[in-house]
Design an enzyme around this catalytic site. Structure first.
Site, PDB file in Angstrom:
ATOM      1  N   ASP A  78       0.829  -1.208   0.000  1.00  0.00           N
ATOM      2  CA  ASP A  78       0.000   0.000   0.000  1.00  0.00           C
ATOM      3  C   ASP A  78       0.867   1.263   0.000  1.00  0.00           C
ATOM      4  O   ASP A  78       2.001   1.242   0.494  1.00  0.00           O
ATOM      5  CB  ASP A  78      -0.910  -0.027   1.233  1.00  0.00           C
ATOM      6  CG  ASP A  78      -2.053   0.968   1.101  1.00  0.00           C
ATOM      7  OD1 ASP A  78      -2.406   1.316  -0.047  1.00  0.00           O
ATOM      8  OD2 ASP A  78      -2.593   1.393   2.140  1.00  0.00           O
ATOM      9  N   HIS A 118       2.222   3.290  -8.991  1.00  0.00           N
ATOM     10  CA  HIS A 118       2.041   1.850  -9.265  1.00  0.00           C
ATOM     11  C   HIS A 118       3.201   1.328 -10.109  1.00  0.00           C
ATOM     12  O   HIS A 118       3.670   0.212  -9.931  1.00  0.00           O
ATOM     13  CB  HIS A 118       0.731   1.608 -10.010  1.00  0.00           C
ATOM     14  CG  HIS A 118      -0.479   2.009  -9.218  1.00  0.00           C
ATOM     15  ND1 HIS A 118      -0.662   1.629  -7.913  1.00  0.00           N
ATOM     16  CD2 HIS A 118      -1.561   2.774  -9.536  1.00  0.00           C
ATOM     17  CE1 HIS A 118      -1.809   2.130  -7.469  1.00  0.00           C
ATOM     18  NE2 HIS A 118      -2.365   2.836  -8.420  1.00  0.00           N
ATOM     19  N   LEU A 131      11.051 -20.129  -5.173  1.00  0.00           N
ATOM     20  CA  LEU A 131      10.001 -19.322  -4.531  1.00  0.00           C
ATOM     21  C   LEU A 131       8.716 -19.297  -5.382  1.00  0.00           C
ATOM     22  O   LEU A 131       8.787 -19.120  -6.597  1.00  0.00           O
ATOM     23  CB  LEU A 131      10.549 -17.897  -4.380  1.00  0.00           C
ATOM     24  CG  LEU A 131       9.563 -16.817  -3.963  1.00  0.00           C
ATOM     25  CD1 LEU A 131       9.216 -16.965  -2.485  1.00  0.00           C
ATOM     26  CD2 LEU A 131      10.157 -15.420  -4.205  1.00  0.00           C
TER      27      LEU A 131
END
Ligand code: IPE
Ligand code: IPE
Ligand code: MG
Length: 598
Positions: free
Chosen positions: A360, A377, A472
């Site tokens: 955020d 973003h 991962l």
């Protein structure tokens, strides 16, 4: 026949012979599947024969009765390696591979995806033991999914719209399971001849001794009950009502006909009784004809209504697909942080397995610099996401989940949303796909509804390309909402209850968990939110029931891997109790009683 090859613009005599070879292989080996392919538009049939013949050739190597398992895996490796190098040169001496290479080039199929599905067959060659239906279904998915989705890609290349949501529907996956289980039942005798029983222990255990009797090829009451149970299960899985609704009439007719034929195969199994143990069973020719004759007429009509693109002539280079061995040993560490910082050393029993991040503060980061919000973003997706992923791999985390767009974020300005999706499509996905040497796998959790088709296509492609990587796992929560996820799980359970797959009185938490979007991902150990807010915002409501929470002030674009390491170090200090009482201490820290306090 000659007409079909000409219609498909296949003129070269060697190629024509190769496609003919594929056709007769498919017709002999799998007459039911062959007749379903005959419902495809004529221009696409040769491609279907080539793909099916290639999958069967690889499957036959994996399933060969003779030779030890290791030999079969090595032969399959050699077969796929040969295909890998032949794809580069554009031809093969082997007729099946020659036709397949032509199909890949002509229809611009994803050669990497094709290679992956052959690689999945290697697990068959190794004779993996399967414990649960879920494992079984994942294995089936690996080999079947690719063939089914390549066929859909073929249809879209020819101009027939096949909605991409179909591939993500759980009902569609169940349907594929139904096809595969039917196949397993009709060909049971072949598995038994190899000494294999490719059914999960979960179902074999329901019928004591059935597995032993099957191996001895003895038709006992236990075996008969098992076969009846499986036949009913396959009938149920094939009955997925909502698959054909929004489809173009051509593919819809194919799906409906495949369903009828597979139900007929199951009826044949039921009628054959003990015979299934000694030879493959097929519905009678008459029965097949009763289904196929009207279907052919309806399919021909449906394709006449569809404006099909003309078949492309073979041309152009193919993207090289070197053959790659899948091995966890080939995973290399990611590049270090520019500062030279190294990850803290965390004792293995204090390491989280799964960290989920609410990224955020992008908007505020941009606004505080007088930039448009979308630039926040962009920087967030570029530098912060990439560095945190590298940091997660470096510290040895198994699962990193990133909240990229919530079901509530649709309330934002359209322009901001459009830019955000473009970042994901053009930057984030390809960035992760390119991390092959670091073994990083991408998964997507979220709904399709509302997302641009090209973004969904890209996410699915990235998932598919990276699905065998062993390092991962990065899960991107995009168009994700915790409540939406739980609601769809409840809907699936309700659907399963109506067809008798589950009973409401016996529902467990595991049943619900198995209907979440990524049921094989472990619960979240740590939720980390950047940007200073202290809330969950509809993120992973079920999976984070016992997660530790960590909040930091920095806006997401300012974050790097060192912040992740701090979050993990903080987590490593926590004491997780899961509802138990804390261990007794010598000086109880109970507050003083009122009496003594006064
Ligand atoms: C998080 O950043 C990214 C998304 C929600 C898509 P925000 O865009 O919410 O940034 P702030 O909270 O407005 O600063
Ligand atoms: C949560 O952030 C969603 C993502 C990070 C994708 P929001 O910025 O949307 O959350 P609220 O609105 O502040 O709760
Ligand atoms: Mg926000």
């Amino acid at each position: 026949m000659a007409d079909i090859l000409s219609l498909a613009a296949i003129d070269d005599p060697v190629l024509r012979a190769a496609y003919r070879h594929c056709r007769s292989k498919v017709r002999q080996r799998d007459p039911v599947e062959y007749s379903i392919m005959q419902l495809m538009p004529p221009v696409l049939r040769p491609a279907c024969w080539a793909m099916w013949a290639a999958f069967s050739a690889a499957d036959d190597i994996a399933d060969a009765a003779e030779g030890p398992l290791g030999d079969r895996a090595a032969r399959l490796d050699a077969w796929t390696a040969a295909l890998g190098s032949e794809l580069l040169v554009g031809h093969s001496a082997d007729p099946v591979r020659h036709a397949l290479i032509d199909t890949v080039r002509r229809w611009r199929l994803d050669a990497a995806q094709l290679q992956l599905s052959f690689a999945a067959l290697k697990d068959d060659a190794r004779g993996r033991h399967l414990e649960t239906w879920r494992e079984w279904s994942a294995r089936v998915g690996d080999s079947n999914f690719s063939w089914a989705s390549l066929s859909m890609t073929l249809l879209s290349r020819a101009g027939v719209p096949v909605p991409i949501w179909l591939r993500r529907k759980d009902t569609y996956q169940r349907y594929l399971d139904g096809l595969y289980l039917t196949d397993t039942l009709t060909d049971l005798s072949q598995d038994l001849a190899r000494g294999d029983i490719s059914l999960p222990a979960e179902v074999l255990d329901l019928f004591p001794q059935a597995a032993d009797h099957l191996r001895e090829r003895r038709w006992s009451p236990a075996v008969s009950d098992l076969v009846t149970h499986l036949t009913q299960q396959a009938h149920r899985w094939l009955n997925q009502l909502d698959l054909t609704g929004a489809l173009h009439p051509g593919p819809a007719e194919m799906l409906r006909t495949a369903t009828r034929l597979f139900h007929a195969r199951l009826d044949a199994v039921h009628e054959a009784g003990p015979v299934v143990l000694s030879r493959p069973v097929l519905p009678t020719w008459r029965m097949r004809w009763q289904i196929l004759a009207p279907a052919q007429a309806r399919a021909a009509l449906a394709w006449r209504l569809a404006p099909l693109s003309p078949p492309p002539r073979r041309s152009g280079p193919v993207r090289p697909v070197p053959h790659q061995a899948r091995s966890p040993l080939s995973v290399q560490p990611p590049p270090a942080h520019p500062s030279g910082a190294r990850p803290p050393s965390i004792p293995a029993d204090h390491m989280p397995r799964h960290v989920a991040v609410i990224m955020d503060g992008n908007g505020r980061w941009a606004t505080s610099r007088n930039l448009p919000r979308h630039q926040g973003h962009q920087v967030g997706a570029d530098s912060a996401v990439r560095d945190v992923i590298h940091g997660a791999a470096e510290i040895g985390l198994n699962y990193l989940t990133l909240y990229a767009f919530s079901t509530e974020n649709w309330k934002r300005d359209t322009q901001e949303i459009t830019y955000l999706f473009e970042n994901v499509r053009d930057q984030l996905c390809s960035d992760i796909v390119n991390q092959e040497r670091h073994g990083i796998r991408l998964r997507w959790a979220g709904r399709n509804e509302g997302l641009p088709e090209d973004l969904v296509e890209e996410l699915l492609r990235a998932e598919s390309t990276t699905r065998h990587r062993t390092g991962l796992t990065v899960t991107l929560c995009l168009n994700y909402g915790g409540r939406a996820e739980l609601t769809q799980a409840a809907a699936q359970l309700a659907r399963a209850a109506t067809v008798g797959d589950v009973h409401p009185d016996h529902l467990s938490e595991d049943d619900l968990a198995s209907h979440l979007l990524l049921p094989d991902t472990p619960d979240v150990d740590l939720i980390w939110r950047t940007g200073g807010e202290h809330r969950i915002s509809n993120f992973l409501l079920w999976q984070s029931a016992y997660a530790e929470l960590h909040f930091t002030e920095k806006y997401w674009p300012d974050v790097d891997r060192r912040d992740l390491w701090l979050a993990i170090s903080d987590y490593a200090q926590r004491e997780r109790r899961y509802g138990t009482a804390p261990p007794p201490t010598s000086s109880p820290d109970r507050p003083a009683t009122q009496d003594s306090a006064q």
